[in-house]
Design an enzyme around this catalytic site. Sequence first.
Site, short mmCIF file in Angstrom:
data_model
loop_
_atom_site.label_atom_id
_atom_site.label_comp_id
_atom_site.label_asym_id
_atom_site.label_seq_id
_atom_site.Cartn_x
_atom_site.Cartn_y
_atom_site.Cartn_z
CD GLN A 270 -2.36 1.29 2.81
OE1 GLN A 270 -1.67 1.09 3.80
NE2 GLN A 270 -3.65 1.55 2.89
N GLY A 271 0.76 2.06 -1.03
CA GLY A 271 1.51 3.30 -1.13
C GLY A 271 0.66 4.50 -0.75
CE1 TYR A 272 -3.87 3.96 -0.11
CE2 TYR A 272 -4.80 4.32 2.06
CZ TYR A 272 -4.94 3.88 0.75
OH TYR A 272 -6.14 3.39 0.34
CB SER A 273 2.70 7.26 4.67
OG SER A 273 1.64 7.01 5.57
CB SER A 305 3.83 -2.96 5.74
OG SER A 305 3.67 -2.13 6.85
CD GLU A 389 -5.35 0.67 7.65
OE1 GLU A 389 -4.11 0.60 7.61
OE2 GLU A 389 -6.01 1.37 6.87
CB SER A 513 -0.18 9.24 15.15
OG SER A 513 -0.74 10.53 15.27
CG ASN A 514 -2.71 5.74 19.45
OD1 ASN A 514 -3.03 5.21 18.39
ND2 ASN A 514 -2.54 5.04 20.55
#
Length: 529
Positions: A270-273, A305, A389, A513-514
Site C-alpha cells: 500500500q503506497g499511502y504515506s 509494509s 483498519e 497516529s493515536n
Amino acid sequence: NYLKTRVQFGKPIGSFQALQVRCVELHLQKELAHGALHDAIRTLDDAKATADQLSMAASRAKSRCGDVAHQIGREAVKLHGAIGFTDEYDVGLYLRRAMTLNAWLGNPSAHRRRFSELLKTTGGLRHSDKDKESVPFSAVFMSDKNENVDWNSFSDKEFRAGIRAWFEQNFPEHLKGLPRRVTPEEMKPWFAKLAAKGWSAPAWPVKYGGMGLTPAKQIIYIEERERAGVPRTSEHGVAMLAPLLMQFGTEEQRQKYLPRILTNEDVWCQGYSEPNAGSDLASLQTEAVLDGDHYVINGSKIWTSGADLANKMFLLVRTSRGPKKQDGISFLLIDDMKTPGLTVRPLEMINGIPELCQEYFENVRVPKENIVGEVNKGWTIAKSLLGFERLNSGSPRRPQGPFKSLEKVARATGVWDDVEFQSKYVRAYLDLEDLNSLYQRFCDAIGKGEQLGPDVSQTKIWAGETMQRITELLMETAGAAGAVNESQAFGESMVQVVSPFYLLFPMMIASGSNDIQRNIIAKRVLNLP
C-alpha cells in the site's frame, strides 16, 4: 458544553488543543467505565455465574467506575476554572458524590486487591474466553476441500469451535509467535491450504470465491486466526484492495486481479504515506500526469509494509490540484514493482528487522486503465478502508500475547507473589478486560450491519496504550533479561521479552497516529470547536 461556550483570548476554550486532549482522555475513560459496568450486569444476569465470578465482575466495575468518576470530577472542577471550586456551581457536587461513593463499600484500590485474590484462586474470568466451552461442530469444518458450504448457516458458537479446531490442527507450529513479519515464501504452503479450503478471503462474496461471511463471523474468523498464532502477513490484497475493486473497479479489473489475490500469487503493498504526508495523508504530493495512454508518476512513498516482498502496489497519487487538498487525488495500481524508474529501499527498524520501505518514482509509466474509480476521486475510496483498519488495530489479541508471557516470566523470576508486581499485574489485567469490552462493542455494531463512526478510534488508542503498559511491565519483570531482543528461557517456556514492545510503535502510528485519533474524537465525537 462549558468548553464550547466559555471564551478566553477571543475564542472558545474548547478550541485549545491541550484542553481537547484532556477531554478526549476523560471521554475514553467514561466509555471504559460503561463497558465494565455492562459486563458486570451481564454477569449478574447469567444464571450460571458462580459467586466468585459475580464478585470479580463487581470489583472490576467498582474499580474502573470509581477511578473514572473521581478523575472526571476532579478534572471537571479544574476545566471550569475558579467557578469550579466554589459552591456557586454544581460541578463540585459531582466530585463530592464520587468521593463518597468511592469510600462506600470499598474504594477502587480495595477492589483491585479483592480482585487480585479472587484471580489467584479462580484463574480469571476473561469475557472473551467464555467461548472455551466444548461445542459440537460439523465434520465439514475439518475437511481440507472447498465444500461450497454456507458458513453463515452455523451458529456463532459452532462456527467459532469449527474454525478454531481447523486452525489449531493445520497451522504450522514453527511459524507461530515469530518476532518478525513472515515472508510470502514462508507462508506459501499455508496460503495453499487456505486456498484449497476456500478460506483465503473470509469477507469476499461467494461469487468471487470468498466465504461470504457476515461481519460478525468475519470478526470471529480474525479472532480465531490470531488465537491460533497465525502471524500477521501482508493482507493488502485480500482485505484492502479486493473490496475496493469489487465496489469501485471495472469488471476488467476484477477479472484481472481478484483470482490472483485469492490464490496469493500476487502480493500487494500500500503506497499511502509520504515523507511529508503521514497522518495528514491528504497533503500527499506524489504526482501522476497523463501522457497519452499512460500516467507518469514522480515522487516518493514511505513507511510501506513489505514493499520489498511485494510484486504489486496500489497507491494514492495527485492527478490535479483543487481548492481542497482532498480534491485531485486518484487511486492507481502498479502491476510490477520492477517497473523502470521505481526503486524500493528497505528501512531497518530499531529491532534490527527491515519491516518498512521507502519507494522512489522517477517517470514511472502506468497504463491509464489502472485507475480505480473516477479520476480525482481517490480520497473517497481511501477513506472507506480506515474505519475497519482502526478497529483491526484495536484488537485485544495483540496485547494478549505478551500478557500471557508476563505470568510465565513473573513465576520463573520469583516475583509472582510480590505485592508491587501483583498491583501492576491486576491493573494490566483490568485494562485488557476493558479493551475486550470496548472492542466487542464495535464488533457487535458491525454484526448488526452498522457503519463504524469516528468513535472507533477509541479502540486503537486504548489498545496501543494497553500494549505499552503490558510490554513495559514484561521487560521490567524480566530483570536483566529485559533488554535482550531474542527468545529466552523462563522456566519451561521460551519467551520473547523485547520484540512485543517494539510492535507497539507501529500500532500507535499506523492508520493515523493515536494523537491524530484524539483530534478526531475531539472534533467529530465531542464536537469541540
